[in-house]
Design a protein around this motif. Sequence first.
Motif, PDB file in Angstrom:
ATOM      1  N   GLU A  96       0.811  -1.213   0.000  1.00 24.03           N
ATOM      2  CA  GLU A  96       0.000   0.000   0.000  1.00 24.03           C
ATOM      3  C   GLU A  96       0.838   1.254   0.000  1.00 24.03           C
ATOM      4  OE1 GLU A  96      -3.277   0.713   2.599  1.00 24.03           O
ATOM      5  OE2 GLU A  96      -3.946  -1.365   2.406  1.00 24.03           O
ATOM      6  N   HIS A  97       1.980   1.173   0.624  1.00 20.20           N
ATOM      7  CA  HIS A  97       2.840   2.342   0.617  1.00 20.20           C
ATOM      8  C   HIS A  97       3.360   2.574  -0.791  1.00 20.20           C
ATOM      9  CE1 HIS A  97       3.022   3.493   4.785  1.00 20.20           C
ATOM     10  NE2 HIS A  97       3.231   2.249   5.157  1.00 20.20           N
ATOM     11  N   THR A 122       3.619   8.857   5.080  1.00 19.54           N
ATOM     12  CA  THR A 122       2.490   8.346   5.854  1.00 19.54           C
ATOM     13  C   THR A 122       2.927   7.283   6.847  1.00 19.54           C
ATOM     14  OG1 THR A 122       2.031   6.561   4.320  1.00 19.54           O
ATOM     15  CG2 THR A 122       0.912   8.653   3.910  1.00 19.54           C
ATOM     16  N   LYS A 124       1.052   3.881   8.503  1.00 14.88           N
ATOM     17  CA  LYS A 124      -0.155   3.051   8.335  1.00 14.88           C
ATOM     18  C   LYS A 124      -0.279   2.086   9.493  1.00 14.88           C
ATOM     19  CE  LYS A 124      -0.536   3.158   3.322  1.00 14.88           C
ATOM     20  NZ  LYS A 124      -1.884   3.608   2.968  1.00 14.88           N
ATOM     21  N   TRP A 126      -1.941  -1.453  10.734  1.00 20.88           N
ATOM     22  CA  TRP A 126      -2.416  -2.718  10.170  1.00 20.88           C
ATOM     23  C   TRP A 126      -2.726  -3.689  11.297  1.00 20.88           C
ATOM     24  CZ3 TRP A 126      -1.390  -2.978   4.722  1.00 20.88           C
ATOM     25  CH2 TRP A 126      -0.470  -2.036   4.249  1.00 20.88           C
ATOM     26  N   SER A 133      -4.796  -1.822   5.094  1.00 24.04           N
ATOM     27  CA  SER A 133      -4.485  -1.083   6.311  1.00 24.04           C
ATOM     28  C   SER A 133      -5.763  -0.602   6.987  1.00 24.04           C
ATOM     29  CB  SER A 133      -3.595   0.116   5.978  1.00 24.04           C
ATOM     30  OG  SER A 133      -4.262   0.957   5.066  1.00 24.04           O
ATOM     31  N   ARG A 135      -5.771   2.149   9.209  1.00 21.09           N
ATOM     32  CA  ARG A 135      -5.754   3.613   9.198  1.00 21.09           C
ATOM     33  C   ARG A 135      -4.524   4.069   8.447  1.00 21.09           C
ATOM     34  NH1 ARG A 135      -7.722   6.823  13.480  1.00 21.09           N
ATOM     35  NH2 ARG A 135      -6.764   8.515  12.321  1.00 21.09           N
ATOM     36  N   THR A 136      -4.630   5.257   7.880  1.00 19.59           N
ATOM     37  CA  THR A 136      -3.455   5.904   7.308  1.00 19.59           C
ATOM     38  C   THR A 136      -3.333   7.275   7.939  1.00 19.59           C
ATOM     39  OG1 THR A 136      -3.776   4.784   5.225  1.00 19.59           O
ATOM     40  CG2 THR A 136      -2.361   6.696   5.200  1.00 19.59           C
TER      41      THR A 136
ATOM     42  N   GLN B 116     -10.775   9.528   7.401  1.00 25.24           N
ATOM     43  CA  GLN B 116      -9.347   9.303   7.574  1.00 25.24           C
ATOM     44  C   GLN B 116      -8.613  10.493   7.039  1.00 25.24           C
ATOM     45  OE1 GLN B 116      -8.115   5.764   5.725  1.00 25.24           O
ATOM     46  NE2 GLN B 116      -9.493   4.438   6.863  1.00 25.24           N
ATOM     47  N   LYS B 118      -6.606  11.160   4.860  1.00 26.82           N
ATOM     48  CA  LYS B 118      -5.988  10.456   3.739  1.00 26.82           C
ATOM     49  C   LYS B 118      -5.873  11.395   2.570  1.00 26.82           C
ATOM     50  CE  LYS B 118      -6.194   5.728   2.159  1.00 26.82           C
ATOM     51  NZ  LYS B 118      -6.987   4.536   2.050  1.00 26.82           N
TER      52      LYS B 118
END
Lengths: 309, 361
Positions: A96-97, A122, A124, A126, A133, A135-136, B116, B118
């Motif tokens: 995801e990163h 970011t 993350k 998990w 994930s 949350r980010t 979020q 994000k």
Amino acid sequence: MATRSNSLPSTSPASPSERPKTLVSLATAVFHVLDLSPTSPTLSEIVAFDTADGVYDVAWSESHDSLLIAAVADGSVKIYDTALPPAANPIRSLQEHTREVHSADYNPTRRDSFLTSSWDDTVKLWTVDRPTSVRTFKEHAYCVYNAAWNPRHSDVFCSASGDCTLRIWDVREMGSTMIIPAHEFEILACDWNKYDDCLLASASVDKSIKIWDVRSYRVPIAILNGHGYAVRKVKFSPHRRNLLASCSYDMSVCLWDFMVEDSLVGRHDHHTEFAVGVDMSVLVEGLLASTGWDELVYVWQQGMDPRAV
Amino acid sequence: MATQSPPPPNPAADDPTKPATEPAQPTNEAQQDAPDAAKPVSSPSVFVNSEPMREEQVQNAVKFLSHPKVRGSPVMYRRSFLEKKGLTKEEIDEAFRRVPDPSPSAQATTINQDGQVKSSANNQPQATTQALQPATAAPAGVITPVRTSMMSRFHWYHAVLAVGFLAASGAGTAVLIKKTFVPRFKSWIRKVVLEEEDDISKKPNGKPSLAEEAAAAAKAAAAAAADVAKASHEMLNSKNDGGTILDLKKRYFAEFINLLDVQVQEMKSMSNAIRKLEGQTTYSERTSFVNQEDHRVSVTSVKQPYMNGKSDFDSRSVRSSSPPATGEPSVAPHPKSYMEIMAMVQRGEKPSNIRVTNVVF
């Protein structure tokens, strides 16, 4: 004692499981699990895993003895199981990163979640069972080099970033709860004190380590100078409240007592290249491990010479 | 906690306000939850900023955000700057709210509304441009800020690119100049050598070989000078190396210079020997001339420059490579008596009145 690994290592956290195991992650695509058994004088390798790209950090799982989280340079987070044969590993790869994942940290109290911080600005959150994930956290303006859970408060963690700030987050909150402009230069590592949940240390490119109290965060409690180059990693001791270990690009590992005026307690120059990883064992008091780009992993008891067998 | 110094970049103006409020805060904290925590826990979290907003800081931030140049920069950088100055989140948000530009408030709401946090940075520029249009009454007033912000963004990147181009072209021209200097140097040497050869055409074998040797030595020295130029150019480019690498390069350079000095000295002695073959009188003139050149070079170039800066180094290397070139071929060769020449060569005499001073490249 030392063993030679066959590529550039990057970190070596100590295992929380019963047998003291050292985990070494390597910048060039292989990481090793080393065993420190009381019978043999040297570290022996249990298993080695190949990854597609360099590994910047590894973290042992708190829930399963044999699980590892690897922070890989291609932006993926891989979960390995040492109990399974290498062919079955990694058991999961989480992509995801968008840039290199620089650190991974497992939650010591909740035991089910872990954080990864990346150069894509970011952090993350998990859990092991979820494929995506939870949350980010995107607030930093530059690479996040390190994220560490608070050992007492299961929802609080701090992150250290190249934008020169430390941020303290609460998972239950929307964004960061505190912003500490800790240094004038990039902050490469942060760690919480294991005995006082309000103290944390930040290590920076400006060669200093600063100790902060979140209750009065405008001014650091202590500034530890003594390294000749950027400080790459800092770890508080799990056994003594005031002791912390740090490793730096000046090829040394230093031990500090931040409550004392002349803080430098010990210094080891055993590495011949950048020292990039240091950790203190949770199970064995005083056991330190360090690794560097000279491809050596040292494990020694505090007070002794790391090079002694 | 009673004596808290203000954060480093701020003036002491807000100092009197802070200590007064600080001791009051911990007691308040204990009773109330922090405003943005809203947790159902009995004890409030220590991990939040519980200080009240500092009005001084907010006003400074508003001034900062109102500056036209700041308006043109991405919002992320503005926030990051304020954070680095030690403002809390609430203070930064308040400052954004107060700045007349309506777009930051739209961004603040998007941040608060997002489940979020994000890619808020991605949302913000789009919200900026979108919110700008409907928010203001006069469309002209809207367009010009947008244009200036876009133009200033352009300027920014343009400036960076321009600097990069200049640096590259400067380095390139420096290399080119050195490359043209060196062939010119070589051709001068060759001219001198050829002229000398023509003049002393009826000579024994020893002489042409001497002249050839001198020519060869001159070429070698010219090649060495070219290498020095290249190495100094490399040093220019590798400015960002770490300290240890730089030290190694300096040491390497010092050794290199010493070798060059030896070569230059040999070359000089050779060329002086040749000149001796031409004429004793003019020879002394020329040596004094060469002396002056050397002296000038040694006075102007000191060993320190390559400690202080590679640009100094570079300019000096360019400068110092010219005096030896101008020194030699400037005077025309003169015929000399045959026997005198032979005697001198056989004696292997080195000129006593030449002092090879320290030529530093």
